[in-house]
Every structure is written in C-alpha cells, then in structure tokens.
Enzyme design. Structure first.
Site, PDB file in Angstrom:
ATOM      1  N   ASN A  54       0.819  -1.209   0.000  1.00 56.39           N
ATOM      2  CA  ASN A  54       0.000   0.000   0.000  1.00 56.39           C
ATOM      3  C   ASN A  54       0.852   1.258   0.000  1.00 56.39           C
ATOM      4  O   ASN A  54       2.025   1.230   0.363  1.00 56.39           O
ATOM      5  CB  ASN A  54      -0.921  -0.006   1.227  1.00 56.39           C
ATOM      6  CG  ASN A  54      -0.143   0.156   2.521  1.00 56.39           C
ATOM      7  OD1 ASN A  54       0.244   1.246   2.911  1.00 56.39           O
ATOM      8  ND2 ASN A  54       0.107  -0.950   3.199  1.00 56.39           N
ATOM      9  N   TYR A 156      -5.356   6.300  11.913  1.00 51.27           N
ATOM     10  CA  TYR A 156      -5.453   7.249  10.811  1.00 51.27           C
ATOM     11  C   TYR A 156      -6.466   8.351  11.142  1.00 51.27           C
ATOM     12  O   TYR A 156      -7.327   8.204  12.021  1.00 51.27           O
ATOM     13  CB  TYR A 156      -5.895   6.537   9.537  1.00 51.27           C
ATOM     14  CG  TYR A 156      -4.839   5.660   8.920  1.00 51.27           C
ATOM     15  CD1 TYR A 156      -3.994   6.138   7.918  1.00 51.27           C
ATOM     16  CD2 TYR A 156      -4.674   4.340   9.337  1.00 51.27           C
ATOM     17  CE1 TYR A 156      -3.025   5.330   7.354  1.00 51.27           C
ATOM     18  CE2 TYR A 156      -3.695   3.526   8.773  1.00 51.27           C
ATOM     19  CZ  TYR A 156      -2.879   4.033   7.790  1.00 51.27           C
ATOM     20  OH  TYR A 156      -1.918   3.231   7.232  1.00 51.27           O
ATOM     21  N   LYS A 182       0.534   1.508  16.454  1.00 50.38           N
ATOM     22  CA  LYS A 182       1.062   2.719  15.835  1.00 50.38           C
ATOM     23  C   LYS A 182      -0.090   3.619  15.409  1.00 50.38           C
ATOM     24  O   LYS A 182      -1.130   3.133  14.961  1.00 50.38           O
ATOM     25  CB  LYS A 182       1.930   2.368  14.619  1.00 50.38           C
ATOM     26  CG  LYS A 182       2.622   3.578  13.986  1.00 50.38           C
ATOM     27  CD  LYS A 182       3.631   3.154  12.934  1.00 50.38           C
ATOM     28  CE  LYS A 182       2.991   2.837  11.598  1.00 50.38           C
ATOM     29  NZ  LYS A 182       3.998   2.518  10.559  1.00 50.38           N
ATOM     30  N   MET A 183       0.125   4.931  15.533  1.00 46.71           N
ATOM     31  CA  MET A 183      -0.888   5.910  15.136  1.00 46.71           C
ATOM     32  C   MET A 183      -0.244   7.005  14.297  1.00 46.71           C
ATOM     33  O   MET A 183       0.970   7.207  14.326  1.00 46.71           O
ATOM     34  CB  MET A 183      -1.549   6.529  16.368  1.00 46.71           C
ATOM     35  CG  MET A 183      -0.589   7.287  17.264  1.00 46.71           C
ATOM     36  SD  MET A 183      -1.394   8.099  18.667  1.00 46.71           S
ATOM     37  CE  MET A 183      -2.251   9.430  17.817  1.00 46.71           C
ATOM     38  N   LYS A 184      -1.076   7.703  13.552  1.00 44.20           N
ATOM     39  CA  LYS A 184      -0.608   8.800  12.709  1.00 44.20           C
ATOM     40  C   LYS A 184      -0.548  10.106  13.488  1.00 44.20           C
ATOM     41  O   LYS A 184      -1.364  10.358  14.378  1.00 44.20           O
ATOM     42  CB  LYS A 184      -1.534   8.965  11.499  1.00 44.20           C
ATOM     43  CG  LYS A 184      -1.623   7.734  10.624  1.00 44.20           C
ATOM     44  CD  LYS A 184      -0.275   7.344  10.045  1.00 44.20           C
ATOM     45  CE  LYS A 184      -0.378   6.137   9.142  1.00 44.20           C
ATOM     46  NZ  LYS A 184       0.929   5.750   8.578  1.00 44.20           N
ATOM     47  N   ASP A 214       3.724   8.070  13.585  1.00 44.60           N
ATOM     48  CA  ASP A 214       4.172   8.144  12.194  1.00 44.60           C
ATOM     49  C   ASP A 214       3.689   9.441  11.565  1.00 44.60           C
ATOM     50  O   ASP A 214       2.483   9.668  11.456  1.00 44.60           O
ATOM     51  CB  ASP A 214       3.605   6.936  11.436  1.00 44.60           C
ATOM     52  CG  ASP A 214       4.029   6.886   9.972  1.00 44.60           C
ATOM     53  OD1 ASP A 214       4.849   7.719   9.556  1.00 44.60           O
ATOM     54  OD2 ASP A 214       3.546   5.986   9.262  1.00 44.60           O
ATOM     55  N   GLU A 240       8.350   8.008  13.674  1.00 45.87           N
ATOM     56  CA  GLU A 240       8.575   7.540  12.308  1.00 45.87           C
ATOM     57  C   GLU A 240       8.454   8.620  11.248  1.00 45.87           C
ATOM     58  O   GLU A 240       7.553   9.456  11.299  1.00 45.87           O
ATOM     59  CB  GLU A 240       7.563   6.420  11.994  1.00 45.87           C
ATOM     60  CG  GLU A 240       7.666   5.857  10.585  1.00 45.87           C
ATOM     61  CD  GLU A 240       6.694   4.711  10.352  1.00 45.87           C
ATOM     62  OE1 GLU A 240       6.411   4.424   9.162  1.00 45.87           O
ATOM     63  OE2 GLU A 240       6.216   4.103  11.318  1.00 45.87           O
ATOM     64  N   GLU A 266      10.732   3.531   4.503  1.00 43.46           N
ATOM     65  CA  GLU A 266       9.713   2.854   3.693  1.00 43.46           C
ATOM     66  C   GLU A 266       9.555   3.470   2.309  1.00 43.46           C
ATOM     67  O   GLU A 266       9.034   2.815   1.400  1.00 43.46           O
ATOM     68  CB  GLU A 266       8.360   2.861   4.404  1.00 43.46           C
ATOM     69  CG  GLU A 266       7.675   4.220   4.464  1.00 43.46           C
ATOM     70  CD  GLU A 266       6.304   4.154   5.113  1.00 43.46           C
ATOM     71  OE1 GLU A 266       5.313   4.421   4.412  1.00 43.46           O
ATOM     72  OE2 GLU A 266       6.225   3.831   6.316  1.00 43.46           O
ATOM     73  N   ASP A 293      10.960  -1.381   2.280  1.00 45.32           N
ATOM     74  CA  ASP A 293       9.898  -2.292   1.864  1.00 45.32           C
ATOM     75  C   ASP A 293      10.416  -3.193   0.748  1.00 45.32           C
ATOM     76  O   ASP A 293      10.736  -2.710  -0.338  1.00 45.32           O
ATOM     77  CB  ASP A 293       8.696  -1.483   1.374  1.00 45.32           C
ATOM     78  CG  ASP A 293       7.471  -2.330   1.118  1.00 45.32           C
ATOM     79  OD1 ASP A 293       7.596  -3.408   0.511  1.00 45.32           O
ATOM     80  OD2 ASP A 293       6.366  -1.901   1.499  1.00 45.32           O
ATOM     81  N   HIS A 323       8.074  -2.002   6.125  1.00 39.95           N
ATOM     82  CA  HIS A 323       6.752  -1.486   5.807  1.00 39.95           C
ATOM     83  C   HIS A 323       6.030  -2.515   4.940  1.00 39.95           C
ATOM     84  O   HIS A 323       6.653  -3.310   4.256  1.00 39.95           O
ATOM     85  CB  HIS A 323       6.901  -0.176   5.037  1.00 39.95           C
ATOM     86  CG  HIS A 323       5.650   0.315   4.383  1.00 39.95           C
ATOM     87  ND1 HIS A 323       5.328  -0.004   3.076  1.00 39.95           N
ATOM     88  CD2 HIS A 323       4.641   1.097   4.842  1.00 39.95           C
ATOM     89  CE1 HIS A 323       4.190   0.576   2.754  1.00 39.95           C
ATOM     90  NE2 HIS A 323       3.750   1.237   3.805  1.00 39.95           N
ATOM     91  N   GLU A 342       5.249  -5.125   9.997  1.00 38.79           N
ATOM     92  CA  GLU A 342       4.080  -4.281  10.189  1.00 38.79           C
ATOM     93  C   GLU A 342       2.806  -5.084   9.963  1.00 38.79           C
ATOM     94  O   GLU A 342       2.811  -6.131   9.313  1.00 38.79           O
ATOM     95  CB  GLU A 342       4.144  -3.113   9.192  1.00 38.79           C
ATOM     96  CG  GLU A 342       3.115  -2.037   9.435  1.00 38.79           C
ATOM     97  CD  GLU A 342       3.388  -0.790   8.603  1.00 38.79           C
ATOM     98  OE1 GLU A 342       2.973   0.295   9.042  1.00 38.79           O
ATOM     99  OE2 GLU A 342       4.007  -0.896   7.531  1.00 38.79           O
TER     100      GLU A 342
END
Length: 389
Positions: A54, A156, A182-184, A214, A240, A266, A293, A323, A342
């Site tokens: 992605n 997200y 993990k969060m944005k 991130d 990140e 990534e 990646d 990633h 991940e």
C-alpha cells in the site's frame, strides 16, 4: 525445468476514506500479477502471485510495456537456477531492469517488486515449502525464526473520528493480540496530536514503549524538532518518518536532538538510496529502525543487497522492520531474522494482513507450513488472484 508460460496482470482497489498526514486513500489501488508455469500439479498449473504494498499506486503501464515483456521474451535458460529446478529471481531481476538508467527509481521499482514477489511465491510452491523455509534452504541462511513480532498500524485520520473512536480502535488491536500499536501524527496541530497520543497512551496503561507514531514525511526541520521535543517525554516505541525520506540532513539533525528511537526508510526504493540514508541520515544502529519495503524497492533481490550493505555498516537485521503489513514481508522477516513486521488489521483489503486464521499473541505471529507465501489461506485475496487467470 520450469518455464513461464504466461504473466497475467491486473489492478485491485484498496481504497478507504482515511488519511495520514500527507495523503488520503480515496483512490488507492495496487497492481497484482499471476506468473503461470508449465508445471502441472493436481491437474492445474503451478502459479506464483504478487502485488505491491500500500501507499504506491498500481504500476500497470510499466508492467505491461517494459517489465513483463522482458521476461516473456527471454529464453528459458536465461531464467533458470544452475540446477534448473527454479526460476532464478536474480537473473529475472537483471532482465526486468535491462535498459533502465540508474537513479530516479520512481514507480518502476514497484513494478519489478510485484513480479519479484510472484517469482518467489512460485519457487516455494514448486518446492512444496512455505517461502521462509525455501529461502533459508536455497540461500543457506541458517535457522529461521518460527514466529515474528508484529505491531498494529492504525490511528489514521478520518471524517468524524474523535478521541473515543481512536481509543476504541486501539482497544480493538489489543483484543486481537497486539501489544504494540502505531498511530498517525502530523495531520492535525501539535496540541491536538498530543491529545490524541495521550488518549492512546491511556488505553495502553501509560506505557509509551508500546506506542509508535508516524508523521509520513510531513514535517520540515523546525516542525520535526518541535514534535520531537513534545514527544520525547513519553518514551515512545519510535517516531517515524518525520520529514521527507530524501532529506537526510533533517534526519541527521533530529537524531542529534531526539534521544528516542527514530524509524524511516519505507519510501526509499533502492540500494543507493538506502545506503545514502545510512551514510548521511544520522541513523543510530543501537536504537533506530529501518523500514525498507522489499516489494516497493525492486523486490527481495534488492532487499538482499540492502541487508548486505547494512551488515557492512554495522547494522543488525533485528533493526529492520519492513513497511507493508502483508504475508510476503512476514516470510522475509522470519527467514532473514528481522526485527518484525508491520500489520494493518482490517485495512488495505484484500491485500493487507495475514492468513484468515492467523492468531496473534502478545504481538507475535507464528508462520504456517502452507506452500509459497500462503495467499491461498487468505480467501478474498486468493479469489482476486484466481480471477486473473
């Protein structure tokens, strides 16, 4: 002596309404391929499957006009391993990248990576082995990891998503067996992002070592440093991709002032770019993480080269957590004894995630013995692949 008789190519949507600090995913898609061999098992040809991770769009034009024709026009002997038992991914890589100038890697690295995945899937199926076992046997890698650390990536931004909904999302990850999430960040003002971080930490019992954040390359240097000062007291798992992935000076300056772990890589898609990060990005092998990646960056063949470069610069493979959040990188993590993998629980379907019956316990996932990458254990993705041919 296997021979490639056809390579089928298509596109699958992996879109959603969510966004990170830089892009939304309303039109996100990815390329899929099926590499069909002339080997028949149980009345059907043995087929290897691949797709791109992605965050990068489908690369169909490059696949159709350049990458696939180069393979299909090659003589069989140009593609085989020395013993004639498998398609040699390294020989295929040379053919797929023939007449491509160095630098400016763009989306061609994605196209090559998609076919590279399918070739490794095909080889492991020809051997009747799960990919991670085929890799360690074929390349003499030693004993693989039987289970892999995985963390849940989410958090997200989405229309109407408030703090209680963010907390509920994270509780859902914990219920699925993940200890690290993990969060944005970077898609809201700093003060709001700190409230979001503290809301998630509340769910995690205040343990910052279980939370990664991130920024998806959003920040300039001043903002990256400002966020670093605000985040440092929480003792996070990692901070990140604070700035543009090619801004090595930003990363080097931040690493001098932020004592906690940083993570990036990534969006670096070649050995030269990865090497420049190690040379000039200030990354610290005792605490930081590298997220190259293997699919987006010219495939596992190139990833092997990156790992060799990292060893020469004193980096342990355990500092690498790719990633991607899918089955291919899971096998690579086990075979190369990486630091983990991940995971996107429920996102980027049908390509994201692991086998339908995968069980995560304390952020650890045990690999199965299904031949190849195991796409056949992921029903919706396998249906999409089967529709290709």
């Amino acid at each position: 002596m296997p021979r490639i008789v056809a390579i089928h190519e298509g596109v699958v949507p992996i879109s959603s309404s969510m966004s990170n600090a830089f892009i939304d995913f309303s039109a996100m898609d990815c390329s899929i391929v099926a590499v069909e061999s002339d080997v028949i098992r149980d009345g059907k040809p043995v087929v290897g499957y691949g797709f791109n991770s992605n965050g990068r769009y489908s690369a169909g034009e490059i696949l159709r006009r350049r990458v696939i024709p180069r393979l299909m026009h090659a003589a069989t002997e140009e593609l085989l391993t020395t013993d004639g038992a498998f398609i040699d991914p390294a020989k295929a890589w040379i053919l797929m990248t023939r007449n491509e100038k160095p630098g400016g890697h763009g989306e061609r690295s994605v196209a090559v990576g998609v076919v590279d995945m399918a070739l490794f899937d095909l080889n492991a199926k020809l051997a009747g082995l799960p990919l991670y076992r085929w890799l360690v046997q074929h390349y003499g890698l030693g004993e693989p990891d039987s289970e892999v650390f995985v963390y849940a990536a989410g958090g997200y931004y989405a229309p109407g998503k408030d703090l209680p909904q963010l907390q509920d999302e994270m509780r859902g990850f914990l219920a699925q067996g993940y200890d690290v999430v993990k969060m944005k960040i970077g898609g809201a003002p700093l003060a709001d992002d700190i409230k979001r971080v503290e809301a998630v930490l509340e769910v995690l019992g205040g343990d910052g070592a279980r939370l990664a954040v991130d920024a998806n390359g959003r920040f300039d240097l001043a903002t990256a440093l400002e966020y670093g000062r605000a985040l440092e007291p929480y003792g996070l798992f990692w901070y990140e991709e604070p700035g543009d992935p090619l801004d090595y000076a930003l990363h080097a300056t931040l690493s001098e002032q932020y004592s906690g772990p940083l993570a990036t890589g990534e969006n670096l898609f070649s050995l030269p770019d990865a090497r420049n990060l190690i040379r000039y990005g200030g990354m610290r092998p005792d605490r930081d993480y590298l997220q190259f990646d293997p699919v987006l960056g010219y495939g596992l063949v190139e990833y092997f080269r990156i790992q060799e470069m990292l060893r020469a610069h004193g980096w342990s493979s355990r500092r690498c957590i790719p990633h991607g959040g899918h089955q291919f990188s899971l096998h690579i993590a086990a075979a190369l004894r990486l630091g983990g993998n991940e995971s996107y629980p429920g996102e980027f379907q049908p390509t994201g995630g692991f086998a339908d019956d995968a069980v995560i316990e304390h952020s650890r996932l045990r690999l199965t013995e299904s031949p190849g990458i195991g796409f056949e254990d992921k029903a919706e993705l396998y249906r999409v692949f089967r529709d290709l041919h």
